[in-house]
Design an enzyme around this catalytic site. Structure first.
Site, short mmCIF file in Angstrom:
data_model
loop_
_atom_site.label_atom_id
_atom_site.label_comp_id
_atom_site.label_asym_id
_atom_site.label_seq_id
_atom_site.Cartn_x
_atom_site.Cartn_y
_atom_site.Cartn_z
N ASP A 112 -31.06 -51.30 17.74
CA ASP A 112 -30.91 -51.18 16.89
C ASP A 112 -29.00 -51.72 16.61
O ASP A 112 -28.15 -51.34 15.95
CB ASP A 112 -31.16 -50.01 16.01
CG ASP A 112 -32.48 -50.85 15.71
OD1 ASP A 112 -32.90 -52.15 15.78
OD2 ASP A 112 -33.55 -49.73 15.31
N ASP A 172 -36.86 -58.29 14.59
CA ASP A 172 -35.79 -57.59 13.57
C ASP A 172 -34.42 -57.68 14.85
O ASP A 172 -33.58 -58.27 14.03
CB ASP A 172 -35.63 -55.96 14.02
CG ASP A 172 -37.31 -55.57 12.91
OD1 ASP A 172 -38.16 -55.50 13.69
OD2 ASP A 172 -37.43 -54.69 12.88
#
Ligand code: GLY
Length: 395
Positions: A112, A172
């Site tokens: 991330d 994602d």
């Protein structure tokens, strides 16, 4: 995805009936956001808001987890629309925190890094030339590169690198790879772009089902790299489409097309977008999984709608004006954003308040269900800013 089933829009007129957004609507929505952010700054000081709200209020946290970059991104967006140095000075303090975080490797052993460093530091560098921000974002890109698995050609989302139980990508990451494209643009070193392009191709090949819906995650064999199969983590089931995952695909394809202009992505974009739009409920804001409709009494995920709107706004410039989809998508995005503005923004606390209510972080773990969340707030404001000005994106 062996062959995309391009599901036509079932009711394009429904979207064409949505009015475009007026300047007055956008200005009022931005003013309301700015007022809430000012209110939140007083409560937060130099701390960060938690990932999602609890009983509609954020609690304060250190610079940890995958979401703090969205807070700094919100500050930069507020700075852009107001010119108020108050936002800039706090965002610059956040940049120092993000540099320390990557230097000290605090909670960065995951994929991330794009969510963390694009809205906080790439933004700072693009807007102000901040050298600390540039250095932090490049270090984050280098860290993200270490998550790449040549066997399978993907960036591993979570867990110990190469571990069999986590040998998977997740959709994602479509919003994490722009950090790598940016790093190649800044350094001239093609290695970042090469990994981003490979990860992107692998995602499109395996994480999109034949009906154009999204798997949340997809596993590979750690020894051979062979594809094993899709599983969900945050969606309802392995064979449903988690709304936010579908939205990450919409925006991710738009971002990738912006950079690579590979026209073979255009039908894929249309297919995943139509799949999303065909499942938009009456108030234009998706349930947390696209398997649900108005009859199911489930929670909405306002953040999925905000992300999809940003992706559709980004892609809109590449759809020919005489393509019938041009207007349908433009009106659909406007209708979705208007519903967010009108129905999902009431302040529900005197504490640290969400800009957007009624999201779902993780239904299975019961975390942030029917609550605000930081990424929903960020993408809501990004969508508004995209309507306000010709925005130079942080991604
Ligand atoms: N990237 C994590 C999520 O969307 O919840």
């Amino acid at each position: 995805m062996s062959q995309i089933n391009l599901e036509p829009l079932k009711d394009p007129q429904r979207f064409l009936d949505q009015q475009v957004l007026s300047e007055t609507e956008i200005d009022a929505a931005i003013a309301a956001v700015v007022a809430k952010v000012k209110h939140n700054i007083v409560k937060l000081g130099e701390t960060f808001p938690s990932s999602s709200t609890v009983n509609n209020a954020y609690v304060t946290t250190k610079n940890v987890e995958w979401t703090t970059g969205f807070w700094t991104g919100i500050l930069w967006l507020c700075y852009e629309v107001t010119g108020d140095d108050h936002f800039r000075h706090l965002a610059e303090k956040n940049v120092v925190s993000f540099k320390a975080r990557i230097d000290q490797e605090i909670d960065v052993d995951h994929h991330d890094l794009g969510f963390l460093y694009s809205p906080s530091c790439v933004s700072a560098y693009k807007l102000t030339g901040n050298p600390v921000a540039k250095a932090a974002a490049l270090e984050a890109a280098d860290k993200l590169m270490t998550r790449y698995n040549p066997k399978g050609q993907f960036i591993q989302a979570w867990g110990a690198q190469g571990s069999a139980d986590n040998y998977r990508l997740i959709v994602d990451a479509m919003l994490n790879i722009p950090l790598l494209f940016w790093a190649s643009e800044e350094t001239g070193d093609e290695k970042y772009r090469d990994v981003a392009t490979k990860h992107y191709a692998t995602t499109l090949k395996y994480a999109i089902r034949d009906d154009a819906s999204a798997f949340h995650t997809f596993y590979f064999d750690p020894v051979t790299g062979a594809p094993l199969g899709g599983k969900t983590r945050q969606g309802y089931s392995d064979d449903s489409s988690w709304a936010r995952g579908q939205a990450w695909l919409i925006y991710g394809i738009a971002l990738n097309y912006t950079r690579l202009r590979d026209d073979s992505d255009l039908p894929t974009y249309e297919a995943v977008t139509n799949y999303f739009l065909n499942r938009v409920p009456a108030d234009m804001v998706s349930y947390w999984d696209l398997i649900f409709g108005d009859q199911d009494w489930q929670s909405k995920d306002s953040s999925a709608t905000a992300i999809a709107v940003c992706g559709m706004q980004q892609m809109q410039r590449f759809i020919a004006a005489d393509d019938p989809l041009h207007d349908v998508y433009a009106h659909a995005a406007a209708g979705m954003l208007r519903s967010l503005i009108r129905n999902y923004t009431e302040a529900e606390t005197t504490g640290i308040t969400a800009l957007l209510n009624h999201g779902v972080y993780s239904w299975h773990s019961g975390r942030g269900v029917d609550e605000g969340n930081l990424w929903g707030d960020y993408f809501f404001l990004e969508a508004l800013v995209r309507y306000k000005k010709d925005w130079q994106m942080y991604w």
